[in-house]
Design a protein around this motif. Structure first.
Motif, mmCIF file in Angstrom:
data_model
loop_
_atom_site.group_PDB
_atom_site.id
_atom_site.type_symbol
_atom_site.label_atom_id
_atom_site.label_comp_id
_atom_site.label_asym_id
_atom_site.label_seq_id
_atom_site.Cartn_x
_atom_site.Cartn_y
_atom_site.Cartn_z
ATOM 1 N N ALA A 1 38.555 39.270 33.743
ATOM 2 C CA ALA A 1 39.300 39.640 34.947
ATOM 3 C C ALA A 1 39.637 38.397 35.763
ATOM 4 C CB ALA A 1 38.484 40.630 35.773
ATOM 5 N N SER B 1 42.204 36.271 34.023
ATOM 6 C CA SER B 1 43.539 36.883 34.035
ATOM 7 C C SER B 1 44.216 36.612 35.374
ATOM 8 C CB SER B 1 43.446 38.405 33.825
ATOM 9 O OG SER B 1 42.859 38.692 32.591
ATOM 10 N N ILE B 2 43.434 36.741 36.432
ATOM 11 C CA ILE B 2 43.993 36.531 37.772
ATOM 12 C C ILE B 2 44.317 35.048 37.997
ATOM 13 C CG2 ILE B 2 43.359 36.554 40.231
ATOM 14 C CD1 ILE B 2 42.218 39.360 39.721
ATOM 15 N N GLN C 1 46.640 40.992 40.298
ATOM 16 C CA GLN C 1 46.878 39.549 40.222
ATOM 17 C C GLN C 1 47.519 39.022 41.502
ATOM 18 O OE1 GLN C 1 49.199 39.515 36.646
ATOM 19 N NE2 GLN C 1 47.410 39.790 35.308
#
Lengths: 249, 426
Positions: free
Chosen positions: A103, A106-107, A78
């Protein structure tokens, strides 16, 4: 400084693999780390990415001034670290699309950005796939399941393109690839080179470096960087071999 | 309770209580003589059978101690209570038959006028069958039967809408027993969806038989989503005639203890049975799946995939046997069971068996058990996905892989969500 590694020491299964590694990378640079089998190349990549079986016993590693070693693996990603795997993992049942979207979101969430919905994500991923010459069906397939070696590496390149990390570490991404796949990886890296991003190419061979010209070449030997230089170092490795170069250093 | 009953073990005490309960319930029922006689006979068999116990091989891993302590009740008539609003609009999907606390609820079912041509629903006037009781609970199910129907899909009829059978327990502690016979006549085709919900601290007993005639097809979807304090026991029998096709997909997530038994008889040439189960067992749940597949004819096929994701202190139990009878040559049968253990205290007990009396057959079985792969978790985490979420994605995908081809899209999607919700309890 983008990445600052100072006297890094680490063990895995009670074996010391990094013995005081020091390395500095500025944004915009591409560094190649070369070394013989067992020198600690993959260990270095693993330690930076936060693989849990490695234990850091000393030293430090900062990404943009932030202590990487204190962070969980996901927090490192992240924060902008990306590891392209030597052996990308197969995950049956999880579609590439779901994986990539989760993904990316989330980042984005970690960066305080709003999540992309299905539509926005689709548009973005299509663009990136087009650039990498990848077919639509790629998204529907389970992550890396039934992919050829080249397809797996391309998938890693797609993830890199999508997640837009600040520091990309390619861990022997070139091993076992045919020339087309190697070019695809090189194309992926070159397309993403920018003044804000750094690359570490961990490699055993000089093949990849014919397609991605590094700014700095390092020789990793017995857990330490023993010599650094420019492209001329590659020719020396060819000529003299690692042992002789390390002994002279 | 008399003094002598206090000295008995809990299973025997429960047997006496259940006997009294069902006996007085039968006396209140106003059904025809033959129905009543069958109940009385079944109850008499129940009274002399051994109650299930972990000392019996078949019950070794499935403990019913909680059930024996349960104070159960049997409704004597249909409830006036309204159903809580459902999270899923079954009426939009197909023809709905709803049973509440054991009784058919016309109010919550599709009107008979909605039934298309070629579909018939009839109450069964006799409840006896010649099948032997597999255990005391099976006899109890027959003795306490309140809903008993036959569905017939007439010859050459292709039903475009699924038939949805809902068993709902509204009253706490309620016990309910349903028997449904489905006849799919020659060249007919149907999808039957079975849904179990509610029944806090209650017991759901289900007997379903599906008879699939020559060249007919039946897809059966089972969604066992009962209250996590309930007990659910199912006995399902399927017979396939020549060129018949049977597909079953089950999602088992509910109940404290659930045991679903499926017996498939492949009785016609070129028939095919295709069974897949996704199980999520969490906390202290026991999910018990038992299959018996009998190949009695040449050139037929059966395949099974059972996937158990087991967390907490839960227990996943599988027992599957395949019997290939003499003369059932060219049988192609396989059975695969995979267990994913999500916690160190989760348990999987799987027992596959093959019994082959024919020549030239292809039979396989396999069981795997393992934990979530650390390398997979790390791969996802290295892409910024938090560890918990990564584990959830991998375990959901594991269970879903058995249910990817559920033929009703709305159910497939609802199941995906149900799997994710259930796993989040881990």
């Amino acid at each position: 400084m983008l990445l600052q590694v100072e006297n890094l020491q680490a063990t895995v299964a009670d074996k010391t693999v990094l013995k005081g590694l020091t390395l500095n990378i500025k944004a915009g640079e591409v560094h190649a780390i070369m070394g013989p089998n067992g020198a600690g190349k993959s260990s270095f990549a693993s330690v930076l990415a936060g693989r849990e079986d490695y234990e850091v016993t000393g030293g430090s590693a900062l990404l943009n001034g932030v202590d990487l070693l204190e962070m969980e693996a996901e927090a490192r990603a992240q924060a902008g670290l990306f590891l392209a795997f030597q052996y990308p993992v197969e995950i049956p049942g999880v579609s590439n699309k779901l994986f990539l979207q989760t993904a990316l979101n989330s980042i984005r969430a970690a960066q305080g950005l709003p999540e992309l919905d299905m539509f926005e994500f689709s548009q973005l991923v299509q663009e990136k796939m087009k650039l990498l010459g990848m077919r639509q069906e790629f998204l529907e397939r389970a992550v890396n399941v039934g992919f050829s070696g080249g397809e797996k590496k391309r998938n890693d390149m797609l993830q890199m393109a999508l997640l837009e990390p600040k520091l990309c570490i390619l861990d022997e991404t070139d091993s076992g690839l045919d020339i087309d796949a190697l070019k695809a990886v090189a194309q992926g890296v070159n397309a993403m080179r920018s003044s804000e991003r750094g690359f570490v190419l961990v490699t055993h061979y000089q093949r990849l470096l014919e397609y991605v010209a590094p700014d700095v070449v390092h020789i990793l030997y017995q857990g330490r960087i023993v010599k650094s230089g420019g492209m001329e170092l590659i020719a020396q490795i060819e000529e003299l071999g690692y042992d002789a170069l390390a002994a002279a250093a | 309770m008399t003094h002598s009953q206090q000295l008995l073990n809990p299973a025997l005490q429960a047997q006496i209580r259940l006997h009294e309960l069902v006996d007085s319930w039968i006396q209140q029922q106003a059904d025809g003589e033959s129905v009543q006689a069958c109940r009385v006979e079944a109850l008499a068999r129940f009274a002399v059978m051994d109650m299930p116990h972990v000392r019996q091989e078949d019950w070794k891993y499935t403990r019913l101690a909680g059930l024996w302590k349960q104070e159960l009740l049997l409704s004597s008539s249909q409830t006036e209570q309204h159903l809580p609003s459902a999270s899923f609009d079954w009426h939009a999907l197909g023809l709905v038959l709803t049973f509440v606390d054991g009784y058919f609820s016309a109010r919550d079912s599709s009107p008979a006028t909605d039934f298309p041509e070629g579909l018939e629903l009839n109450p069964l006037t006799r409840v006896c069958d010649n099948h032997r009781d597999t255990d005391a609970l099976h006899a109890l199910a027959k003795a306490s039967l309140s809903g008993n129907y036959q569905l017939t899909i007439k010859r050459n009829t292709t039903l475009t809408q699924p038939i949805i059978i809902r068993q709902i327990g509204l009253q706490d502690h309620a016990m309910q027993s349903l028997q449904m016979r489905v006849n799919v006549e020659k060249n007919a085709s149907a999808t039957v969806i079975e849904v179990q919900q509610g029944s806090a601290q209650g017991m759901i007993l289900t007997q379903l038989s599906i008879d699939i005639a020559d060249n007919a097809q039946c897809s059966h979807l089972l969604w066992q989503d009962a209250d996590t304090t309930a007990h659910s026991f199912g006995w399902r029998d399927v017979i396939l005639a020549r060129d018949a096709r049977f597909m079953q997909r089950s999602l088992l997530v509910g109940a404290l203890v659930s045991r679903q038994q499926l017996s498939v008889t492949v009785a016609g040439e070129n028939a095919e049975s295709d069974v897949a189960t996704g199980v999520i067992a969490m906390n202290k749940q026991t999910q018990d799946v038992r299959t018996h597949t009998r190949h009695a004819c040449m050139n037929a096929r059966s395949k099974q995939l059972h996937r158990f994701a087991i967390g907490g202190q839960a227990n996943g139990v599988f027992h599957g046997d395949i019997l290939v009878e003499k003369g059932a040559d060219k049988t192609d049968a396989n059975m695969s069971t995979n267990n994913l253990l999500l916690s160190p205290t989760a348990q999987a007990n799987s027992k596959p068996q093959l019994e082959i009396y024919a020549d030239d057959v292809r039979c396989t079985h396999g069981v795997t058990s393992g934990n979530v792969d650390d390398a997979q978790i790390f791969y996802l985490r290295a892409r910024g996905i938090p560890a918990e979420k990564a584990k959830l994605m991998i375990s959901a995908a594991f269970a879903q892989a058995a249910l990817d081809d559920v033929p009703v899209e709305a159910v497939r999607l609802a199941w995906q969500q149900a799997i994710a919700n259930k796993l989040q309890q881990a």
